[in-house]
Enzyme design. Sequence first.
Site, PDB file in Angstrom:
ATOM      1  N   GLY A  41      -6.572  -4.825   0.374  1.00  0.00           N
ATOM      2  CA  GLY A  41      -7.029  -4.715   1.537  1.00  0.00           C
ATOM      3  C   GLY A  41      -6.917  -5.831   2.310  1.00  0.00           C
ATOM      4  CG  ASP A  42      -9.266  -7.626   4.155  1.00  0.00           C
ATOM      5  OD1 ASP A  42      -9.635  -6.512   4.985  1.00  0.00           O
ATOM      6  OD2 ASP A  42     -10.302  -7.837   3.479  1.00  0.00           O
ATOM      7  N   GLY A  46      -4.501  -3.239  10.613  1.00  0.00           N
ATOM      8  CA  GLY A  46      -4.932  -3.097  12.141  1.00  0.00           C
ATOM      9  C   GLY A  46      -3.657  -3.614  12.964  1.00  0.00           C
ATOM     10  N   GLY A  69     -12.405  -2.986   8.089  1.00  0.00           N
ATOM     11  CA  GLY A  69     -12.518  -4.120   9.056  1.00  0.00           C
ATOM     12  C   GLY A  69     -10.969  -4.374   9.360  1.00  0.00           C
ATOM     13  CG  HIS A  70      -8.605  -1.752  10.301  1.00  0.00           C
ATOM     14  ND1 HIS A  70      -8.171  -0.534  10.124  1.00  0.00           N
ATOM     15  CD2 HIS A  70      -8.765  -2.124   8.581  1.00  0.00           C
ATOM     16  CE1 HIS A  70      -8.182   0.024   8.904  1.00  0.00           C
ATOM     17  NE2 HIS A  70      -8.553  -0.913   8.070  1.00  0.00           N
ATOM     18  CE  LYS A 173     -15.273  15.195   0.888  1.00  0.00           C
ATOM     19  NZ  LYS A 173     -14.207  14.271   1.700  1.00  0.00           N
ATOM     20  CG  LEU A 363       6.646 -16.044   6.258  1.00  0.00           C
ATOM     21  CD1 LEU A 363       7.053 -15.606   4.983  1.00  0.00           C
ATOM     22  CD2 LEU A 363       7.946 -16.152   7.228  1.00  0.00           C
ATOM     23  CB  VAL A 445       5.103 -15.688  12.296  1.00  0.00           C
ATOM     24  CG1 VAL A 445       6.359 -15.465  11.399  1.00  0.00           C
ATOM     25  CG2 VAL A 445       5.522 -14.895  13.740  1.00  0.00           C
ATOM     26  N   GLY A 446       1.848 -14.445  13.133  1.00  0.00           N
ATOM     27  CA  GLY A 446       0.719 -15.005  13.790  1.00  0.00           C
ATOM     28  C   GLY A 446      -0.184 -13.773  13.955  1.00  0.00           C
TER      29      GLY A 446
HETATM   30  P1  GDP Z   1      -6.698  -4.978   7.760  1.00  0.00           P
HETATM   31  O1  GDP Z   1      -8.056  -4.722   7.206  1.00  0.00           O
HETATM   32  O2  GDP Z   1      -5.635  -4.755   6.973  1.00  0.00           O
HETATM   33  O3  GDP Z   1      -6.591  -4.301   9.002  1.00  0.00           O
HETATM   34  O4  GDP Z   1      -6.707  -6.541   7.832  1.00  0.00           O
HETATM   35  P2  GDP Z   1      -7.865  -7.273   8.527  1.00  0.00           P
HETATM   36  O5  GDP Z   1      -8.027  -7.405  10.004  1.00  0.00           O
HETATM   37  O6  GDP Z   1      -9.148  -7.412   7.753  1.00  0.00           O
HETATM   38  O7  GDP Z   1      -7.379  -9.021   7.784  1.00  0.00           O
HETATM   39  C1  GDP Z   1      -6.210  -9.565   8.565  1.00  0.00           C
HETATM   40  C2  GDP Z   1      -6.397 -10.653   9.296  1.00  0.00           C
HETATM   41  O8  GDP Z   1      -5.217 -11.633   9.606  1.00  0.00           O
HETATM   42  C3  GDP Z   1      -6.879 -10.720  10.704  1.00  0.00           C
HETATM   43  O9  GDP Z   1      -7.668 -11.608  11.020  1.00  0.00           O
HETATM   44  C4  GDP Z   1      -5.624 -10.321  11.348  1.00  0.00           C
HETATM   45  O10 GDP Z   1      -5.849 -10.951  12.835  1.00  0.00           O
HETATM   46  C5  GDP Z   1      -4.721 -11.624  10.842  1.00  0.00           C
HETATM   47  N1  GDP Z   1      -3.330 -11.580  10.713  1.00  0.00           N
HETATM   48  C6  GDP Z   1      -2.529 -10.305  10.887  1.00  0.00           C
HETATM   49  N2  GDP Z   1      -1.412 -10.497  10.774  1.00  0.00           N
HETATM   50  C7  GDP Z   1      -1.074 -11.864  10.520  1.00  0.00           C
HETATM   51  C8  GDP Z   1       0.078 -12.764  10.572  1.00  0.00           C
HETATM   52  O11 GDP Z   1       0.994 -12.398  10.496  1.00  0.00           O
HETATM   53  N3  GDP Z   1      -0.303 -14.192  10.683  1.00  0.00           N
HETATM   54  C9  GDP Z   1      -1.662 -14.531  10.750  1.00  0.00           C
HETATM   55  N4  GDP Z   1      -1.782 -15.978  10.994  1.00  0.00           N
HETATM   56  N5  GDP Z   1      -2.687 -13.653  10.879  1.00  0.00           N
HETATM   57  C10 GDP Z   1      -2.484 -12.327  10.722  1.00  0.00           C
HETATM   58  P1  IMO Z   2      -9.849  -2.875   4.937  1.00  0.00           P
HETATM   59  O1  IMO Z   2      -9.479  -1.527   5.314  1.00  0.00           O
HETATM   60  C1  IMO Z   2     -11.199  -5.210   1.624  1.00  0.00           C
HETATM   61  C2  IMO Z   2     -13.820  -3.660  -1.391  1.00  0.00           C
HETATM   62  C3  IMO Z   2     -15.236  -4.087  -1.374  1.00  0.00           C
HETATM   63  C4  IMO Z   2     -15.655  -3.870  -2.752  1.00  0.00           C
HETATM   64  C5  IMO Z   2     -15.247  -2.478  -3.032  1.00  0.00           C
HETATM   65  C6  IMO Z   2     -15.909  -1.231  -3.052  1.00  0.00           C
HETATM   66  O2  IMO Z   2     -10.515  -3.895   5.846  1.00  0.00           O
HETATM   67  O3  IMO Z   2      -8.804  -3.276   4.282  1.00  0.00           O
HETATM   68  P2  IMO Z   2     -17.149  -0.277  -0.864  1.00  0.00           P
HETATM   69  O4  IMO Z   2     -18.169  -0.897   0.229  1.00  0.00           O
HETATM   70  O5  IMO Z   2     -15.923   0.484  -0.420  1.00  0.00           O
HETATM   71  O6  IMO Z   2     -17.869   0.748  -1.810  1.00  0.00           O
HETATM   72  O7  IMO Z   2     -16.713  -1.562  -1.620  1.00  0.00           O
HETATM   73  O8  IMO Z   2     -14.081  -2.488  -2.310  1.00  0.00           O
HETATM   74  N1  IMO Z   2     -13.176  -2.980  -0.070  1.00  0.00           N
HETATM   75  C7  IMO Z   2     -12.774  -3.823   0.908  1.00  0.00           C
HETATM   76  N2  IMO Z   2     -11.901  -4.862   0.572  1.00  0.00           N
HETATM   77  N3  IMO Z   2     -10.787  -4.668   2.654  1.00  0.00           N
HETATM   78  C8  IMO Z   2     -11.214  -3.418   2.812  1.00  0.00           C
HETATM   79  O9  IMO Z   2     -10.817  -2.512   3.690  1.00  0.00           O
HETATM   80  C9  IMO Z   2     -12.301  -2.891   1.668  1.00  0.00           C
HETATM   81  N4  IMO Z   2     -12.980  -1.763   1.790  1.00  0.00           N
HETATM   82  C10 IMO Z   2     -13.620  -2.024   0.615  1.00  0.00           C
HETATM   83  O10 IMO Z   2     -14.974  -5.667  -1.170  1.00  0.00           O
HETATM   84  O11 IMO Z   2     -15.056  -4.890  -3.569  1.00  0.00           O
HETATM   85 MG    MG Z   3      -9.803  -5.605   6.671  1.00  0.00          MG
END
Ligand code: GDP
Ligand code: IMO
Ligand code: MG
Length: 456
Positions: A41-42, A46, A69-70, A173, A363, A445-446
């Site tokens: 994740g993360d 987004g 959280g995107h 569900k 990167l 890269v940002g």
């Molecule tokens: P998601 O859950 O996959 O949508 O990702 P998140 O938004 O939770 O976390 C990604 C974080 O990295 C966010 O704060 C983005 O703004 C940031 N981000 C995404 N791509 C890049 C990148 O190429 N470079 C940097 N420095 N930040 C990035």
């Molecule tokens: P995005 O879409 C990172 C993780 C939680 C926990 C486990 C179970 O932003 O990439 P839950 O509340 O779903 O029952 O939690 O899954 N988790 C994530 N970690 N990014 C996410 O979403 C996540 N969605 C769930 O931290 O370990």
């Molecule tokens: Mg996220």
Amino acid sequence: MSLSWSAKDHKNTNQAAAAGLKRSRNDAGNKVTVVLGAQWGDEGKGKVVDLLATEADVVCRCQGGNNAGHTVVVDGKEYDFHLLPSGIINPKSISLIGNGVVIHLPGLFEEGDKNDKKGLKGWDKRLIVSDRAHIVFDFHQVVDGLQETERQAQEGKNIGTTKKGIGPAYSSKASRTGLRVCDLLGDFKDFSTRFKNLVHQYQSMYPSLTVDVEDQLKKLKDYGERLRPMVRDGVYYMYEALHGPPKKILVEGANAALLDIDFGTYPFVTSSNCTVGGVCTGLGIPPLNIGEVFGVAKAYTTRVGIGAFPTEQLNAVGELLQTRGHEVGVTTGRKRRCGWLDLVIVRYAHMINGFTAIALTKLDILDVLDEIKVGVAYKLNGKRIPHFPANMDVLHKVEVEYETFPGWKTDTSAARKWNDLPAKAQNYIRFIENHIGVPIKWVGVGKSRECMIQMF
Ligand code: GDP
Ligand code: IMO
Ligand code: MG
């Protein structure tokens, strides 16, 4: 009519084909482009969705809830989306929340109102919600917390969920006691009875759970009326979108492969299918309509919550990645655990999803490192294993085999094309591409929209 497939049916099919009724793989309708997380994740899904959404007609969420959280940064303004597809930023596209998503209604409207204040006007006119989506109630969120406390007491560890009620809502569900959007908008007396029964069911499991049923029902009725204009039959909406005039349809995966209920590091996972199968079941579309499948991977690895993490760096490297990468959860504000890029997990995600290309993000965070490691294989008792272990005890025991690369020690944040990147960074990217066996289409890269190098 017989349900078994007979020689006569073959004859009928041949006749239908002759009459021009047979569908081939090429005329199945529009294809959807899918963006999926390839790690824990993360990864920056987004941001990738935002990039593609500027040209999309429809952007869909198919699973998960507001545990996601995107983050999207456009013109210096940062938006965070949890239930709304990130494509909601594009005033010309429709956003759809599919049947596979679980919806916390107060969360949805809070998110919409917050973004409205940031200037995202008219989001509710561009949002469509499937009538088959299940509802996350406030008590599901309370139960999520109670279950975490119970796990801690019983096993000495919890999952580290987001406490958004995701597990309990998907449990309702699966146990067929859950309530859907169509139930909320149907006969409210019937809905109220089923709601009370559901509360009762949870109270018998968790005697400390208190719910003000009448107050909840009143609020739900109001939310239902606010939601009503957005609600459609999601299956039929998608059918028309796929079979009407050419349309660009995008699916934004939430969570990620290693958090998938079937394929992730169970039990430290979420409760939905965050891999490609979840796209079909979460929207009600045939596999034939799946087009490009883009995997998003960070140039290193992070994880929020508990669970095995073979390349985790509990040292200065991990701290540097955490601080430079601003690795803090968008949903929970927790620090993300950090480590080297683990290509074993990305390859595993590719086995399941069949990525057609990869977006490699962040990167730039590696710019200051003297040397960079990449996990390329797992060993057990000194021997390489070809698969990703299902058993968490085994995963805790694996020894990671690394490749080491010299750092490029150059600021890459202003790079906008391949040739702007230092040779050592190019080398790192090419190695990853070859090892996964999937082309890398973008390099991040940002944070902002323009900080994405498109390779082809
Ligand atoms: P998601 O859950 O996959 O949508 O990702 P998140 O938004 O939770 O976390 C990604 C974080 O990295 C966010 O704060 C983005 O703004 C940031 N981000 C995404 N791509 C890049 C990148 O190429 N470079 C940097 N420095 N930040 C990035
Ligand atoms: P995005 O879409 C990172 C993780 C939680 C926990 C486990 C179970 O932003 O990439 P839950 O509340 O779903 O029952 O939690 O899954 N988790 C994530 N970690 N990014 C996410 O979403 C996540 N969605 C769930 O931290 O370990
Ligand atoms: Mg996220």
